[in-house]
Design a protein around this motif. Structure first.
Motif, PDB file in Angstrom:
ATOM      1  N   SER A  81      -0.558  33.222  35.019  1.00 42.85           N
ATOM      2  CA  SER A  81      -1.213  33.502  36.181  1.00 42.85           C
ATOM      3  C   SER A  81      -1.841  34.636  36.226  1.00 42.85           C
ATOM      4  O   SER A  81      -3.217  34.697  36.850  1.00 42.85           O
ATOM      5  N   ARG A  82      -1.566  35.418  35.345  1.00 34.57           N
ATOM      6  CA  ARG A  82      -2.491  36.557  35.125  1.00 34.57           C
ATOM      7  C   ARG A  82      -3.776  36.340  34.223  1.00 34.57           C
ATOM      8  O   ARG A  82      -4.880  36.867  34.521  1.00 34.57           O
ATOM      9  N   ALA A  83      -3.605  35.504  33.136  1.00 35.52           N
ATOM     10  CA  ALA A  83      -4.656  35.049  32.439  1.00 35.52           C
ATOM     11  C   ALA A  83      -5.631  34.117  33.334  1.00 35.52           C
ATOM     12  O   ALA A  83      -6.861  34.107  33.126  1.00 35.52           O
ATOM     13  N   LEU A  84      -5.008  33.263  34.205  1.00 40.95           N
ATOM     14  CA  LEU A  84      -5.834  32.453  35.027  1.00 40.95           C
ATOM     15  C   LEU A  84      -7.062  33.415  35.928  1.00 40.95           C
ATOM     16  O   LEU A  84      -7.915  33.003  36.382  1.00 40.95           O
ATOM     17  N   SER A  85      -6.545  34.626  36.357  1.00 42.14           N
ATOM     18  CA  SER A  85      -7.343  35.500  37.026  1.00 42.14           C
ATOM     19  C   SER A  85      -8.754  36.077  36.200  1.00 42.14           C
ATOM     20  O   SER A  85      -9.480  36.424  36.727  1.00 42.14           O
ATOM     21  N   MET A  86      -8.658  35.810  35.131  1.00 38.95           N
ATOM     22  CA  MET A  86      -9.595  36.223  34.302  1.00 38.95           C
ATOM     23  C   MET A  86     -10.374  34.905  33.428  1.00 38.95           C
ATOM     24  O   MET A  86     -11.157  35.149  32.852  1.00 38.95           O
ATOM     25  N   ALA A  87     -10.071  33.918  33.648  1.00 33.76           N
ATOM     26  CA  ALA A  87     -10.353  32.575  33.164  1.00 33.76           C
ATOM     27  C   ALA A  87     -12.013  32.442  33.336  1.00 33.76           C
ATOM     28  O   ALA A  87     -12.693  32.134  32.434  1.00 33.76           O
TER      29      ALA A  87
END
Length: 110
Positions: A81-87
């Protein structure tokens, strides 16, 4: 128990908000193209990762230290979910685009 129920209710609220925003953007894409849906797409790019991170964070809180062990997928989901915010770029970039479009709606046209 009351706080957990409150978190469950808030999670349902946030999930449905994101789902409805996606459906609205899809309708706009179908009727007027991607340019027509640009604002809602930017909103989704901010709202969905924030919702996912919040929901997983609350689940981790409920599970305590057990949420970080391999018995549950919560630690993996939190990282995702954290990576998704920077995808698709940082939230700040999308927030600037949202604000610019929103302000343009109310400023006088030259």
């Amino acid at each position: 128990q009351g706080t957990i129920r409150s978190d469950i209710a808030k999670a349902r609220l946030m999930i449905d908000q994101c789902r409805l925003l996606c459906m609205q953007a899809a309708r706009e894409i179908d009727s007027g193209g991607v340019k027509e849906a640009r604002q809602n797409i930017a909103l989704i790019k901010v709202a969905a990762p924030q919702m996912a991170a919040w929901v997983v964070d609350r689940a981790l809180q409920v599970h305590g230290a057990g949420g970080f062990c391999d018995d549950f997928p919560l630690a993996f989901l939190y990282a995702q979910s954290r990576a998704l915010s920077m995808a698709d770029g940082p939230d700040e970039v999308h927030m600037q685009a949202i604000a610019k479009t929103e302000l343009a709606r109310y400023l006088p046209k030259p």
